[in-house]
Design an enzyme around this catalytic site. Structure first.
Site, PDB file in Angstrom:
ATOM      1  N   HIS A  28       0.860  -1.186   0.000  1.00  0.00           N
ATOM      2  CA  HIS A  28       0.000   0.000   0.000  1.00  0.00           C
ATOM      3  C   HIS A  28       0.897   1.236   0.000  1.00  0.00           C
ATOM      4  CE1 HIS A  28      -3.789   2.069   1.933  1.00  0.00           C
ATOM      5  NE2 HIS A  28      -3.113   2.911   1.143  1.00  0.00           N
ATOM      6  N   GLU A 211     -11.045   3.470   6.213  1.00  0.00           N
ATOM      7  CA  GLU A 211      -9.951   4.352   6.669  1.00  0.00           C
ATOM      8  C   GLU A 211     -10.602   5.435   7.543  1.00  0.00           C
ATOM      9  OE1 GLU A 211      -8.062   6.586   3.521  1.00  0.00           O
ATOM     10  OE2 GLU A 211      -6.355   7.194   4.797  1.00  0.00           O
TER      11      GLU A 211
HETATM   12  N1  ADE Z   1      -4.612   8.674  -1.868  1.00  0.00           N
HETATM   13  C1  ADE Z   1      -3.361   8.757  -1.382  1.00  0.00           C
HETATM   14  N2  ADE Z   1      -3.340   8.434  -0.097  1.00  0.00           N
HETATM   15  C2  ADE Z   1      -4.604   8.106   0.256  1.00  0.00           C
HETATM   16  C3  ADE Z   1      -5.234   7.687   1.453  1.00  0.00           C
HETATM   17  N3  ADE Z   1      -4.556   7.518   2.593  1.00  0.00           N
HETATM   18  N4  ADE Z   1      -6.556   7.471   1.436  1.00  0.00           N
HETATM   19  C4  ADE Z   1      -7.260   7.653   0.318  1.00  0.00           C
HETATM   20  N5  ADE Z   1      -6.721   8.046  -0.816  1.00  0.00           N
HETATM   21  C5  ADE Z   1      -5.410   8.273  -0.860  1.00  0.00           C
HETATM   22 ZN    ZN Z   2      -3.738   4.757   0.604  1.00  0.00          ZN
END
Ligand code: ADE
Ligand code: ZN
Length: 344
Positions: A28, A211
């Site tokens: 990631h 997230e």
């Molecule tokens: N694009 C880059 N980093 C990201 C993240 N942490 N969450 C969502 N989109 C992203």
């Molecule tokens: Zn990301």
């Protein structure tokens, strides 16, 4: 015989040595998020772009984010200095050198095609620049790789469909597709059709979910997008039934601890749920997300997590092994890396 790992159980200082020696897969990593301020200024100068910051220090000082969107606004603006093939090559090469120093043996890199096509940059420019560096990294640094374009979820599904069409000549370079950007208000189900199209071509898909968004978004990513991994997924901790499901399915979560703290998705590293998820049997991995913005590459993510959550050598070996297992490497290559981890 006492193993290296056993010795380290009693030696917190030795934990950093173990972390450095563990073969790791990074699963990631947004390549645009590895754009260090120094390179941003150098590229701005090269292209005659004036950045709204006096210098590197002033730019770094702006990296104080209250949430995901505050970061994304800066991140998309920063990416504007990437204009030609050399820029994308240099960006990717710089990341690979940092990854090598951290013991990364395999990396699966995200990039955001729409961030660049929207500025009139031809896909050939960014695909060729990134891929050439990845080939050189494999030859010179021994880092194997996969490449995963991500669709921006704040845009429409039609925009993603149009982008997929634009990327058609370059599909041989891609190993799957993902979904990123502003999460809340843009559930995975918004992209059901384009992800079905991608899967119908035999390519795996991943999605950022949980997230900032609720556990329901993780369930949608599983049931509607049929993802092979969940990016982040930390909000699953609020839904015990979902945690059990993730553990039963051995669904990988690509967790990014420093990112989660920096974007206030968790209140502190000590409060991070990664250890609880691991103890519940979830296949969690440690990754860096956007290391130039969040204060550390993958090694620093391992070190900071180990320190805050008092991870043992066995925990760290498990996290590294999880990263190899959750990767899209061939089984023979996985077995080779896992044997090295076992022997530490
Ligand atoms: N694009 C880059 N980093 C990201 C993240 N942490 N969450 C969502 N989109 C992203
Ligand atoms: Zn990301």
């Amino acid at each position: 015989m006492t193993s290296f790992a056993d010795l380290l159980q009693k030696d917190r200082a030795g934990v950093d040595t173990l972390i450095a020696r563990l073969p790791k897969a990074e699963l990631h990593l947004h390549i645009e998020g590895s754009l260090e301020p120094e390179m941003m200024f150098a590229k701005a100068k090269k292209h005659g772009i004036t950045l709204p910051y006096a210098d590197v220090e002033a730019l770094r000082a702006a990296y104080n984010f209250g949430n995901l969107q505050e970061f994304l606004d800066l991140y998309y603006a920063g990416a504007d200095v990437l204009r030609d093939q050399d820029d994308f090559y240099d960006l990717t090469w710089a990341y690979l050198q940092r990854a090598k120093a951290d013991g990364v043996v395999h990396t699966e890199i995200f990039f955001d095609p729409q961030t660049h096509t929207a500025r009139g940059i031809d896909p050939e420019v960014f695909v060729e620049g990134i891929v050439q560096a990845l080939h050189d990294g494999e030859a010179e640094l021994g880092i194997t790789w996969r490449l995963i374009p991500n669709f921006l979820r704040h845009l429409t599904e039609q925009d993603a469909i149009d982008t997929l069409a634009e990327l058609e000549p370059y599909m041989d370079n891609f190993h799957g597709f993902g979904l990123d950007s502003s999460e809340v208000g843009h559930p995975p189900s918004k992209f059901a059709r384009v992800f079905a199209e991608i899967r119908s071509r035999g390519l795996p898909v991943v999605a950022h979910a949980g997230e900032e968004g609720p556990p329901e978004y993780i369930v949608e990513a599983l049931d509607i997008l049929h993802v092979a991994r969940i990016d982040h997924g930390i909000r699953s901790i609020n839904d015990p039934a979902l945690v059990s499901r993730l553990a039963r399915a051995q669904m990988p979560l690509t967790v990014c601890p420093l990112s989660n703290v920096k974007l206030c998705a968790v209140s502190s590293m000590q409060a991070h749920p990664i250890k609880k998820l691991m103890d519940a049997g979830v296949l969690v991995t440690i990754n860096s997300d956007d290391p130039a913005y969040f204060g550390g590459y993958v090694g620093e993510n391992y070190r900071a997590t180990a320190k805050a959550l008092d991870l043992t050598a066995e925990d760290l070996k498990k996290l590294a092994a999880n990263s190899i297992r959750a990767s899209w490497l061939h089984e023979v290559q996985k077995a080779r890396h896992l044997a090295v981890i076992d022997g530490l």
